[in-house]
Design a protein around this motif. Structure first.
Motif, PDB file in Angstrom:
ATOM      1  N   PHE A  89      29.910  93.204  49.031  1.00 51.78           N
ATOM      2  CA  PHE A  89      29.895  94.541  48.417  1.00 51.78           C
ATOM      3  C   PHE A  89      29.582  94.453  46.926  1.00 51.78           C
ATOM      4  CE2 PHE A  89      32.176  98.012  46.246  1.00 51.78           C
ATOM      5  CZ  PHE A  89      31.538  99.095  46.819  1.00 51.78           C
ATOM      6  N   LEU A  90      30.207  93.492  46.236  1.00 50.42           N
ATOM      7  CA  LEU A  90      29.940  93.328  44.804  1.00 50.42           C
ATOM      8  C   LEU A  90      28.490  92.922  44.551  1.00 50.42           C
ATOM      9  CD1 LEU A  90      33.211  91.526  43.611  1.00 50.42           C
ATOM     10  CD2 LEU A  90      32.562  93.923  43.288  1.00 50.42           C
ATOM     11  N   SER A  91      27.932  92.066  45.416  1.00 46.56           N
ATOM     12  CA  SER A  91      26.523  91.677  45.278  1.00 46.56           C
ATOM     13  C   SER A  91      25.614  92.883  45.437  1.00 46.56           C
ATOM     14  CB  SER A  91      26.166  90.601  46.312  1.00 46.56           C
ATOM     15  OG  SER A  91      26.883  89.415  46.088  1.00 46.56           O
ATOM     16  N   MET A  92      25.962  93.757  46.382  1.00 48.79           N
ATOM     17  CA  MET A  92      25.191  94.983  46.563  1.00 48.79           C
ATOM     18  C   MET A  92      25.255  95.863  45.315  1.00 48.79           C
ATOM     19  SD  MET A  92      26.158  96.144  50.449  1.00 48.79           S
ATOM     20  CE  MET A  92      25.541  95.280  51.887  1.00 48.79           C
ATOM     21  N   VAL A  93      26.465  96.030  44.772  1.00 48.50           N
ATOM     22  CA  VAL A  93      26.647  96.891  43.596  1.00 48.50           C
ATOM     23  C   VAL A  93      25.875  96.340  42.399  1.00 48.50           C
ATOM     24  CG1 VAL A  93      28.335  97.740  41.914  1.00 48.50           C
ATOM     25  CG2 VAL A  93      28.878  97.776  44.362  1.00 48.50           C
ATOM     26  N   VAL A  94      26.010  95.041  42.146  1.00 46.51           N
ATOM     27  CA  VAL A  94      25.302  94.429  41.019  1.00 46.51           C
ATOM     28  C   VAL A  94      23.793  94.509  41.233  1.00 46.51           C
ATOM     29  CG1 VAL A  94      24.909  92.280  39.747  1.00 46.51           C
ATOM     30  CG2 VAL A  94      27.228  92.893  40.479  1.00 46.51           C
ATOM     31  N   GLY A  95      23.345  94.268  42.476  1.00 46.72           N
ATOM     32  CA  GLY A  95      21.916  94.355  42.774  1.00 46.72           C
ATOM     33  C   GLY A  95      21.372  95.758  42.586  1.00 46.72           C
ATOM     34  N   ILE A  96      22.088  96.751  43.100  1.00 43.47           N
ATOM     35  CA  ILE A  96      21.661  98.146  42.947  1.00 43.47           C
ATOM     36  C   ILE A  96      21.609  98.534  41.471  1.00 43.47           C
ATOM     37  CG2 ILE A  96      22.344 100.539  43.367  1.00 43.47           C
ATOM     38  CD1 ILE A  96      23.513  99.582  46.056  1.00 43.47           C
ATOM     39  N   SER A  97      22.620  98.143  40.711  1.00 45.27           N
ATOM     40  CA  SER A  97      22.656  98.463  39.278  1.00 45.27           C
ATOM     41  C   SER A  97      21.479  97.826  38.546  1.00 45.27           C
ATOM     42  CB  SER A  97      23.982  97.987  38.666  1.00 45.27           C
ATOM     43  OG  SER A  97      25.084  98.595  39.304  1.00 45.27           O
ATOM     44  N   THR A  98      21.204  96.562  38.878  1.00 39.58           N
ATOM     45  CA  THR A  98      20.077  95.869  38.245  1.00 39.58           C
ATOM     46  C   THR A  98      18.765  96.549  38.568  1.00 39.58           C
ATOM     47  OG1 THR A  98      21.274  93.758  38.407  1.00 39.58           O
ATOM     48  CG2 THR A  98      18.898  93.654  38.043  1.00 39.58           C
ATOM     49  N   GLY A  99      18.566  96.888  39.858  1.00 40.04           N
ATOM     50  CA  GLY A  99      17.331  97.547  40.255  1.00 40.04           C
ATOM     51  C   GLY A  99      17.188  98.941  39.680  1.00 40.04           C
ATOM     52  N   TYR A 100      18.299  99.625  39.489  1.00 36.16           N
ATOM     53  CA  TYR A 100      18.258 100.995  38.965  1.00 36.16           C
ATOM     54  C   TYR A 100      17.911 101.016  37.483  1.00 36.16           C
ATOM     55  CZ  TYR A 100      19.651 105.818  38.056  1.00 36.16           C
ATOM     56  OH  TYR A 100      19.649 107.140  37.690  1.00 36.16           O
ATOM     57  N   PHE A 101      18.520 100.108  36.702  1.00 30.92           N
ATOM     58  CA  PHE A 101      18.286 100.105  35.256  1.00 30.92           C
ATOM     59  C   PHE A 101      17.061  99.288  34.856  1.00 30.92           C
ATOM     60  CE2 PHE A 101      22.893 101.041  35.494  1.00 30.92           C
ATOM     61  CZ  PHE A 101      22.902 102.225  34.762  1.00 30.92           C
ATOM     62  N   PHE A 102      16.576  98.440  35.760  1.00 32.87           N
ATOM     63  CA  PHE A 102      15.358  97.666  35.504  1.00 32.87           C
ATOM     64  C   PHE A 102      14.408  97.858  36.681  1.00 32.87           C
ATOM     65  CE2 PHE A 102      18.920  95.517  33.453  1.00 32.87           C
ATOM     66  CZ  PHE A 102      18.464  95.402  32.139  1.00 32.87           C
ATOM     67  N   PRO A 103      13.798  99.036  36.772  1.00 33.51           N
ATOM     68  CA  PRO A 103      12.977  99.368  37.951  1.00 33.51           C
ATOM     69  C   PRO A 103      11.781  98.448  38.160  1.00 33.51           C
ATOM     70  CG  PRO A 103      12.664 100.967  36.181  1.00 33.51           C
ATOM     71  CD  PRO A 103      13.822 100.124  35.783  1.00 33.51           C
ATOM     72  N   GLY A 104      11.318  97.751  37.133  1.00 31.88           N
ATOM     73  CA  GLY A 104      10.155  96.879  37.285  1.00 31.88           C
ATOM     74  C   GLY A 104      10.459  95.586  38.005  1.00 31.88           C
ATOM     75  N   ILE A 105      11.739  95.285  38.213  1.00 33.37           N
ATOM     76  CA  ILE A 105      12.098  94.002  38.819  1.00 33.37           C
ATOM     77  C   ILE A 105      11.703  93.939  40.295  1.00 33.37           C
ATOM     78  CG2 ILE A 105      14.418  94.634  39.591  1.00 33.37           C
ATOM     79  CD1 ILE A 105      15.361  91.890  38.650  1.00 33.37           C
ATOM     80  N   GLY A 106      11.631  95.099  40.935  1.00 37.63           N
ATOM     81  CA  GLY A 106      11.298  95.127  42.358  1.00 37.63           C
ATOM     82  C   GLY A 106       9.927  94.560  42.653  1.00 37.63           C
ATOM     83  N   SER A 107       8.923  94.963  41.894  1.00 37.55           N
ATOM     84  CA  SER A 107       7.566  94.465  42.126  1.00 37.55           C
ATOM     85  C   SER A 107       7.448  92.979  41.879  1.00 37.55           C
ATOM     86  CB  SER A 107       6.580  95.230  41.230  1.00 37.55           C
ATOM     87  OG  SER A 107       6.939  95.060  39.860  1.00 37.55           O
ATOM     88  N   GLU A 108       8.226  92.464  40.937  1.00 36.75           N
ATOM     89  CA  GLU A 108       8.193  91.029  40.657  1.00 36.75           C
ATOM     90  C   GLU A 108       8.830  90.236  41.795  1.00 36.75           C
ATOM     91  OE1 GLU A 108       6.757  89.462  38.097  1.00 36.75           O
ATOM     92  OE2 GLU A 108       5.982  91.433  37.485  1.00 36.75           O
ATOM     93  N   LEU A 109       9.888  90.764  42.350  1.00 37.31           N
ATOM     94  CA  LEU A 109      10.585  90.056  43.415  1.00 37.31           C
ATOM     95  C   LEU A 109       9.822  90.066  44.729  1.00 37.31           C
ATOM     96  CD1 LEU A 109      14.247  91.259  42.767  1.00 37.31           C
ATOM     97  CD2 LEU A 109      13.279  89.026  42.247  1.00 37.31           C
ATOM     98  N   GLU A 110       8.897  91.007  44.894  1.00 35.17           N
ATOM     99  CA  GLU A 110       8.172  91.127  46.148  1.00 35.17           C
ATOM    100  C   GLU A 110       6.921  90.266  46.205  1.00 35.17           C
ATOM    101  OE1 GLU A 110       7.799  94.811  48.339  1.00 35.17           O
ATOM    102  OE2 GLU A 110       8.949  95.836  46.795  1.00 35.17           O
TER     103      GLU A 110
END
Length: 426
Positions: A89-110
């Motif tokens: 659950f904590l990993s999900m929360v930290v991941g969601i927060s990271t993706g929300y405040f740094f939206p460009g990270i998704g394209s890099e991870l894919e």
């Protein structure tokens, strides 16, 4: 000489002659157990047997078992496994927060790196699978499976795991999610990935037959290499055919299974052959080495979940309803498979230990493999990947509650007498 261990409850006295299989003499599974490197210690559990006095008592079913003044099931789990749902659950929360405040990270991870999966998440998946495969006792299969009647139990388990379980998941997915094909596909992938990891923890906590559980774990590990891809194609492309939806490819799924299950499996087998009983003693491998590897599997899982949710932080927030909708069919799946299998095995007259091992094996899933295949085919930011990650969050608290339930009713139900201790080679 490496140390070897035998089950103290079923060991054959040294003075008793051992059967000659080549001459057709009889063999019970207890004798087979005594011929393998068996131990009664699991690094996953915090046992208190050193401070407890064991005594043999008669149960209400007329069978005998050893009881110790040990901790309840939850306390027996190590800290990492005891709070696994919290870490996820904590990993999900930290991941969601990271993706929300740094939206460009998704394209890099894919960005693809291995079988269409980015290097970070591919690394996490491989690290996650390797410790799991190192625990599978492949070397004991050829000794235990010479017990012919044992194949009846194995056949029952394989029918439940590879025929009934996927059908139950598909039915529940359509019942709860008739309007969301992408969520259904994520759940179906979970349903056809049979458990090869956490199931041994549940079997040991419930005092089920760990030897039988080890056999099923080894068999399912090998079968997934062959059956996962065609089963996925059948249920997604044929049963769940949607003209407007993506058709799953056999080559992509097979390649994902070969990489994310085959590579860790191969390395794990080599590791066991070289280390266990040669470089280090059997006891050192089964306790110290496995204990050393255990945290890496959890870290790999948490890192993978973090990456998954970081890549779709904003989407998860906007699709929170989708996450909640996946919980209902997943919970119903656990309940139906566990109690349905328990009822069936009880009706067939099997012992408590066999019934427990069968039920937990049927209700558990290999979420790690399901996540790897879904990410490889649908993409890291797909809704299918989102659905697959809900599984491990729910499995731990639900199956732990089943441990308490089955142990509560252990003394209240008259169990059968058919089981491993009565199996004979003929």
């Amino acid at each position: 000489m490496p140390e070897s261990f035998s089950d103290p409850l079923t060991a054959v006295p040294e003075s008793e002659p051992q059967p000659d299989l080549e001459r057709g003499e009889s063999l019970s599974i207890d004798t087979a157990r005594d011929s393998i490197d068996y131990h009664d210690y699991s690094p996953l559990l915090e046992r208190t047997s050193t401070s407890a006095t064991a005594q043999t008592v008669n149960t209400s079913s007329g069978l005998s078992r050893t009881e110790t003044n040990k901790l309840p099931p939850l306390k027996q789990l190590g800290v990492l496994d005891r709070y696994l749902a919290l870490w996820i659950f904590l990993s999900m929360v930290v991941g969601i927060s990271t993706g929300y405040f740094f939206p460009g990270i998704g394209s890099e991870l894919e960005k693809g790196g291995l079988a269409g999966v980015s290097i970070p998440i591919a690394t996490g998946l491989l690290i996650m699978m390797y410790p799991i495969m190192c625990k599978v006792q492949f070397e004991s299969l050829h000794r235990l499976l010479v017990v012919k009647t044992l194949w009846v139990q194995v056949a029952i388990s394989l029918f439940i795991n590879w025929i009934v379980a996927p059908m139950v998941m598909v039915g529940l997915a359509w019942l709860f999610l008739p309007d969301r094909p992408e969520l259904r596909e994520g759940l179906i992938m979970v349903g056809i990935a049979r458990c090869i990891a956490m199931v041994m923890i549940w079997i040991e906590l419930s005092e089920g037959d760990s030897d039988y559980g080890a056999i099923l774990t080894a068999v399912n590990s090998l079968l997934q290499m062959v059956l996962f891809a065609p089963t996925a194609m059948f249920y997604i492309n044929v049963v769940g055919n949607s003209p407007d939806h993506l058709q799953i490819s056999y080559s992509v799924v097979a390649k994902s299974v070969a990489i994310f299950l085959g590579i860790p499996l191969l390395i794990a087998v080599i590791t066991r052959v070289i280390l266990r009983g040669h470089v280090i003693s059997i006891k050192a491998y089964d306790t110290n080495f496995i204990s050393f590897l255990e945290p890496f599997s959890l870290l790999g899982l948490l890192f993978t979940i973090f990456i998954l949710f970081a890549s779709q932080g904003r989407e998860v927030i906007t699709q929170l309803t989708s996450v909640l909708r996946v919980v209902a069919p997943m919970f119903a799946y656990f309940v139906i498979l566990f109690f349905g299998t328990l009822w069936l095995c009880h009706r067939l007259g099997y012992t408590y230990k066999i019934c427990s091992a069968q039920a937990f094996t049927a209700a558990s899933n290999n979420f790690e493999l399901a996540i790897a295949v879904v990410v490889s085919f649908y993409g890291i930011s797909s809704t299918q990947a989102l659905a697959a990650t809900v599984g491990p969050l729910l499995e731990v608290p639900v199956l732990l509650s089943f441990v308490y339930i089955i142990q509560y009713y252990r003394e209240k139900i008259t169990w059968g007498t058919k089981g491993s201790s009565e199996i004979a080679y003929s």
